[in-house]
Design a protein around this motif. Structure first.
Motif, PDB file in Angstrom:
ATOM      1  N   ASP A 135       0.690  -1.348  -0.036  1.00 12.41           N
ATOM      2  CA  ASP A 135      -0.013   0.029   0.187  1.00 12.41           C
ATOM      3  C   ASP A 135       0.881   1.295  -0.123  1.00 12.41           C
ATOM      4  O   ASP A 135       0.480   2.265  -0.911  1.00 12.41           O
ATOM      5  CB  ASP A 135      -0.871   0.022   1.232  1.00 12.41           C
ATOM      6  CG  ASP A 135      -1.869  -1.040   0.904  1.00 12.41           C
ATOM      7  OD1 ASP A 135      -2.270  -1.482   0.051  1.00 12.41           O
ATOM      8  OD2 ASP A 135      -2.685  -1.418   2.298  1.00 12.41           O
ATOM      9  N   ILE A 136       1.917   1.173   0.798  1.00 11.23           N
ATOM     10  CA  ILE A 136       2.665   2.607   0.611  1.00 11.23           C
ATOM     11  C   ILE A 136       3.360   2.473  -0.573  1.00 11.23           C
ATOM     12  O   ILE A 136       4.121   3.655  -1.128  1.00 11.23           O
ATOM     13  CB  ILE A 136       3.805   2.537   1.854  1.00 11.23           C
ATOM     14  CG1 ILE A 136       4.150   3.840   2.302  1.00 11.23           C
ATOM     15  CG2 ILE A 136       4.970   1.445   1.573  1.00 11.23           C
ATOM     16  CD1 ILE A 136       4.869   3.804   3.733  1.00 11.23           C
TER      17      ILE A 136
ATOM     18  N   ALA B 164       1.777   5.211  -2.671  1.00  8.32           N
ATOM     19  CA  ALA B 164       1.910   6.845  -1.876  1.00  8.32           C
ATOM     20  C   ALA B 164       2.354   7.759  -2.940  1.00  8.32           C
ATOM     21  O   ALA B 164       3.371   7.391  -3.815  1.00  8.32           O
ATOM     22  CB  ALA B 164       2.680   6.733  -0.758  1.00  8.32           C
ATOM     23  N   PRO B 165       1.884   8.898  -3.155  1.00  3.62           N
ATOM     24  CA  PRO B 165       2.372   9.874  -4.155  1.00  3.62           C
ATOM     25  C   PRO B 165       3.776  10.284  -3.832  1.00  3.62           C
ATOM     26  O   PRO B 165       4.014  10.694  -2.743  1.00  3.62           O
ATOM     27  CB  PRO B 165       1.211  11.064  -4.017  1.00  3.62           C
ATOM     28  CG  PRO B 165       0.585  10.958  -2.699  1.00  3.62           C
ATOM     29  CD  PRO B 165       0.877   9.431  -2.257  1.00  3.62           C
TER      30      PRO B 165
ATOM     31  N   GLU C 175       0.255  15.962   1.346  1.00  7.71           N
ATOM     32  CA  GLU C 175      -0.447  14.749   0.408  1.00  7.71           C
ATOM     33  C   GLU C 175       0.003  13.596   0.984  1.00  7.71           C
ATOM     34  O   GLU C 175      -0.509  12.392   1.240  1.00  7.71           O
ATOM     35  CB  GLU C 175      -0.311  14.971  -0.915  1.00  7.71           C
ATOM     36  CG  GLU C 175      -1.103  13.978  -1.730  1.00  7.71           C
ATOM     37  CD  GLU C 175      -0.930  14.017  -3.014  1.00  7.71           C
ATOM     38  OE1 GLU C 175      -1.678  13.443  -3.918  1.00  7.71           O
ATOM     39  OE2 GLU C 175      -0.086  14.896  -3.612  1.00  7.71           O
ATOM     40  N   ALA C 176       1.472  13.406   0.858  1.00 10.38           N
ATOM     41  CA  ALA C 176       2.033  12.078   1.344  1.00 10.38           C
ATOM     42  C   ALA C 176       2.133  11.760   2.767  1.00 10.38           C
ATOM     43  O   ALA C 176       1.687  10.684   3.137  1.00 10.38           O
ATOM     44  CB  ALA C 176       3.529  12.216   1.113  1.00 10.38           C
TER      45      ALA C 176
ATOM     46  N   LYS D  45      -0.826  12.545   4.801  1.00  8.54           N
ATOM     47  CA  LYS D  45      -2.180  12.149   4.712  1.00  8.54           C
ATOM     48  C   LYS D  45      -2.473  10.819   4.262  1.00  8.54           C
ATOM     49  O   LYS D  45      -2.989   9.999   5.015  1.00  8.54           O
ATOM     50  CB  LYS D  45      -2.995  13.115   4.123  1.00  8.54           C
ATOM     51  CG  LYS D  45      -4.709  12.868   4.057  1.00  8.54           C
ATOM     52  CD  LYS D  45      -5.434  13.950   3.323  1.00  8.54           C
ATOM     53  CE  LYS D  45      -6.895  13.698   3.325  1.00  8.54           C
ATOM     54  NZ  LYS D  45      -7.738  14.643   2.590  1.00  8.54           N
ATOM     55  N   TYR D  46      -1.571  10.471   3.178  1.00 13.69           N
ATOM     56  CA  TYR D  46      -1.878   9.159   2.835  1.00 13.69           C
ATOM     57  C   TYR D  46      -1.446   7.978   3.715  1.00 13.69           C
ATOM     58  O   TYR D  46      -2.063   6.970   3.993  1.00 13.69           O
ATOM     59  CB  TYR D  46      -1.166   8.990   1.506  1.00 13.69           C
ATOM     60  CG  TYR D  46      -1.346   7.464   0.673  1.00 13.69           C
ATOM     61  CD1 TYR D  46      -2.374   7.261  -0.110  1.00 13.69           C
ATOM     62  CD2 TYR D  46      -0.423   6.802   0.905  1.00 13.69           C
ATOM     63  CE1 TYR D  46      -2.506   5.795  -0.765  1.00 13.69           C
ATOM     64  CE2 TYR D  46      -0.555   5.319   0.279  1.00 13.69           C
ATOM     65  CZ  TYR D  46      -1.562   5.025  -0.454  1.00 13.69           C
ATOM     66  OH  TYR D  46      -1.633   3.808  -1.091  1.00 13.69           O
ATOM     67  N   VAL D  47      -0.012   8.174   4.118  1.00 11.44           N
ATOM     68  CA  VAL D  47       0.535   7.488   4.771  1.00 11.44           C
ATOM     69  C   VAL D  47      -0.145   7.198   6.431  1.00 11.44           C
ATOM     70  O   VAL D  47      -0.216   6.213   6.902  1.00 11.44           O
ATOM     71  CB  VAL D  47       2.070   7.614   5.112  1.00 11.44           C
ATOM     72  CG1 VAL D  47       2.754   6.730   6.271  1.00 11.44           C
ATOM     73  CG2 VAL D  47       2.921   7.649   3.848  1.00 11.44           C
TER      74      VAL D  47
ATOM     75  N   GLY E  26      -3.110   7.749   6.996  1.00 11.68           N
ATOM     76  CA  GLY E  26      -4.370   6.775   6.808  1.00 11.68           C
ATOM     77  C   GLY E  26      -3.889   5.382   6.765  1.00 11.68           C
ATOM     78  O   GLY E  26      -4.631   4.594   7.496  1.00 11.68           O
ATOM     79  N   LEU E  27      -3.045   5.031   6.203  1.00 11.85           N
ATOM     80  CA  LEU E  27      -2.477   3.409   6.278  1.00 11.85           C
ATOM     81  C   LEU E  27      -2.432   3.108   7.679  1.00 11.85           C
ATOM     82  O   LEU E  27      -2.569   2.168   8.206  1.00 11.85           O
ATOM     83  CB  LEU E  27      -1.232   3.427   5.608  1.00 11.85           C
ATOM     84  CG  LEU E  27      -1.475   3.432   3.977  1.00 11.85           C
ATOM     85  CD1 LEU E  27       0.076   3.269   3.150  1.00 11.85           C
ATOM     86  CD2 LEU E  27      -2.460   2.703   3.469  1.00 11.85           C
TER      87      LEU E  27
END
Length: 314
Positions: A95-96, A99-100, A182-183, A185-187, A189-190
């Motif tokens: 999943d990571i 990541a963007p 952005e990065a 927020k994504y990580v 979230g994981l």
């Protein structure tokens, strides 16, 4: 020098319209630059360029990178050698990788091909990944995986804790493509999604620290707004007249337009952690303008002439 200052002040007061027009045009010029003002963190700009360690880092970017998110997955009630925990490691790693801005070649965990163990064969030393193309699920597969880890000193030392209850997942990001907010927020979230009654997940790393700054950006602006409001209230209680209140406010606003407008024109992003500097400069402009206004009223009380009092004050 003393007479030169007086001549400049006299010229400005005798050409107030022209001076005000030039002042307005300069303010307008910097005001146009405000549309390009951007809050951002450029990591390389924070490093001293003449530092030998920094130069080595720039010359050999593939040997370590501080722009790395580090996740630690911890089993609360035992070690990591069970199907549920190993499956979480596998899923988090993949999943990571989505990541963007992530560097797909710089992701490391016990479920990636870079984590290897050595095995002696009749043909020499064979290096193989700890985990194959699937997650170990049966007791036999998990026992075999644990044996492989024992044959990998690097994995046992750097990726798995001494009590075998936790393991790390490292993901490095490309600076030119990294958007901290952005990065993060994504990580993050994981991390939140992976936590459950049997597992804790922790996040660390320089990008994570900067990500928290961006997360609380709105709160930072609120604090600045409260601080500026307190300055205005203190100013009103001290000056107790319209000119004494309005003049420092206008001066500080113009100073902010010039400063932020300049950063917009030169396309230089503002580091969020350095936002306290403009706030301090605004406070100083308040202080200077209050002194200027007080001096004007002192001279005006003696001369009873606004123009001459302003000229002498200037």
């Amino acid at each position: 020098m003393f007479s030169l200052r007086f001549r400049i002040a006299k010229w400005v007061m005798n050409h107030r319209g022209l001076s005000a027009a030039v002042f307005a045009l300069v303010t307008l010029f910097f005001g146009i630059g405000l549309k390009d003002v951007k809050l951002d963190t450029i990591f390389s700009d924070l490093l001293p360029r003449d530092e030998p360690y920094v130069q080595v880092f720039k010359d050999h970017p593939n040997f370590g990178n501080p722009l790395t998110f580090t996740l630690m997955l911890q089993r609360k009630d035992g070690d990591i050698y069970n199907a549920e925990t190993l499956s979480k490691v596998w899923n988090l790693t993949r999943d990571i990788d989505l990541a963007p801005g992530v560097d797909h070649d710089q992701i490391l965990s016990i479920s990636t091909e870079k984590a290897r163990y050595a095995e002696a064969t009749p043909f020499g030393i064979d290096m193989r990944p700890l985990m194959g193309d699937s997650v170990p699920t049966s007791p036999e597969e998990i026992a075999d995986f644990k044996t492989r880890v024992e044959k990998s000193p690097n994995a046992r030392t750097f990726l798995i804790s001494a009590d075998q209850s936790a393991t790390l997942i490292n993901a490095t990001f490309i600076e030119s493509r990294l958007d901290y907010a952005e990065a993060f927020k994504y990580v993050q979230g994981l991390v939140v999604a992976a936590r459950d009654e049997h597992h804790n997940v922790y996040l660390a790393g320089q990008p994570a620290l900067t990500g928290w700054v961006f997360t609380y950006k709105q709160e930072m602006f609120k604090i600045f707004a409260i601080t500026l409001t307190a300055l205005v209230v203190a100013l009103a209680l001290y000056m107790r007249n319209v000119v004494g209140i309005v003049t420092p406010i206008v001066t500080s606003i113009v100073a902010a337009i010039w400063g932020f407008g300049l950063t917009g024109w030169i396309k230089s992003p503002i580091e969020p952690l350095l936002m306290v500097v403009p706030l301090l400069l605004v406070a100083r402009s308040f202080s200077h303008c209050v002194q200027f206004t007080e001096r004007y009223y002192e001279i005006y009380a003696h001369l009873k002439d606004r123009k001459q009092a302003a000229e002498i004050t200037m």
